[in-house]
Design an enzyme around this catalytic site. Structure first.
Site, short mmCIF file in Angstrom:
data_model
loop_
_atom_site.label_atom_id
_atom_site.label_comp_id
_atom_site.label_asym_id
_atom_site.label_seq_id
_atom_site.Cartn_x
_atom_site.Cartn_y
_atom_site.Cartn_z
N GLY A 193 4.46 5.76 8.68
CA GLY A 193 3.85 6.94 9.29
C GLY A 193 4.20 7.19 10.74
O GLY A 193 3.43 7.81 11.47
N SER A 194 5.40 6.77 11.16
CA SER A 194 5.75 7.03 12.57
C SER A 194 5.96 8.52 12.82
O SER A 194 5.66 9.01 13.91
CB SER A 194 6.97 6.21 12.99
N ASN A 221 10.59 18.53 4.35
CA ASN A 221 10.78 17.08 4.28
C ASN A 221 11.71 16.68 5.41
O ASN A 221 12.60 17.43 5.78
CB ASN A 221 11.44 16.72 2.93
N HIS A 262 14.52 13.92 6.33
CA HIS A 262 15.40 13.00 5.60
C HIS A 262 16.39 12.37 6.58
O HIS A 262 16.99 13.09 7.39
CB HIS A 262 16.16 13.76 4.51
N SER A 281 17.78 15.23 9.06
CA SER A 281 17.67 16.65 8.72
C SER A 281 16.23 16.98 8.33
O SER A 281 15.56 16.17 7.69
CB SER A 281 18.55 16.98 7.51
C1 GRF Z 1 11.94 8.30 7.89
O1 GRF Z 1 13.17 7.72 8.17
C2 GRF Z 1 12.12 9.60 7.15
O2 GRF Z 1 13.26 10.29 7.53
C3 GRF Z 1 12.25 9.14 5.74
O3 GRF Z 1 11.36 8.07 5.63
C4 GRF Z 1 11.14 7.49 6.90
C5 GRF Z 1 9.67 7.58 7.16
O4 GRF Z 1 9.32 6.94 8.35
N1 GRF Z 1 12.03 10.22 4.82
P1 GRF Z 1 7.81 6.99 8.85
O5 GRF Z 1 6.94 6.58 7.68
O6 GRF Z 1 7.52 8.38 9.32
O7 GRF Z 1 7.74 5.99 9.96
#
Ligand code: GRF
Length: 218
Positions: free
Chosen positions: A13-14, A108, A110, A137
């Protein structure tokens, strides 16, 4: 009116935290109306609770199949009446029924420069391909995995000796500002999603917005 955001996350959840922090410091005019997860141990749920945001667990094991789980998850999200659903590290495929019922309302983030390196292990995919540039992206969610229209991107160099871990860390430092800047542009109406059509400043978006070094769109 602040943009009403629902966040769906499976893990640490960063990206959610970046949104919560930007709202708290007044740099994003939005409200997180809830956080939803498919995993009980998702740290994203802890982050939500710590900020007083409703945290919801909707576990796939409690439903018969993906369609039923999607219906429960997104039905619950709908009750919070978000303007936008942000998938931030949601690690499950979302079925066409759920996506098609919410056209242009789901995005989303990604970790690759789409259309390159869809799916999992994107940093290793980039290293294996020997590309000089990698990144993240933000795209509209469609039933085509990581295949919806790309709204915005942030680029980082791939450096000699990079591992998947250090490349992931470099991407993450740009991923958070990328998501925030995209949300700011949606919140203030510069970026408008209608189904799979995207308009920026009143014109059809022809190429993804690019995050500049100052963390704003060029
Ligand atoms: C991120 O790298 C995002 O791009 C991908 O999953 C990861 C999630 O990171 N879809 P966080 O849970 O928000 O720290």
């Amino acid at each position: 009116m602040p943009l009403r955001i629902a966040v769906v996350a499976s893990g640490r959840g960063s990206n959610l935290q970046a949104i919560l922090d930007a709202i708290a410091d007044g740099t994003l005019d939005a409200e997180v109306v809830g956080v939803w997860s498919d995993r009980r141990d998702a740290f994203a749920l802890e982050r939500a609770r710590a900020t007083g945001v409703p945290a919801h667990l909707v576990r796939p094991r409690d439903y018969g199949d993906r369609t039923e789980h999607d219906a429960a998850l997104f039905g619950s999200i709908d009750t919070a009446t978000p303007d936008l659903i942000v998938c931030a590290g949601y690690m499950r495929l979302i079925g066409a029924d759920a996506v098609d019922a919410r056209p242009g309302r789901m995005i989303n983030i990604h970790p690759s420069l789409l259309p390159a390196f869809k799916g999992l292990h994107t940093h290793q995919q980039a290293l294996d391909a020997g590309v000089a540039e990698h990144g993240a992206s933000v795209h509209v969610v469609t039933a085509d995995l990581d295949g919806g229209p790309v709204l915005a991107q942030a680029r980082v160099p791939v450096l000699p000796g990079d591992t998947a871990e250090c490349l992931a860390a470099r991407v993450l430092t740009r991923e958070h500002p990328l998501l925030l800047e995209t949300l700011r542009w949606i919140a203030d109406g510069r970026l408008v999603l209608r189904g799979q059509t995207v308009h920026v400043n009143g014109r059809a978006l022809t190429a993804p917005l690019q995050l500049a070094a100052n963390q704003r769109f060029a």
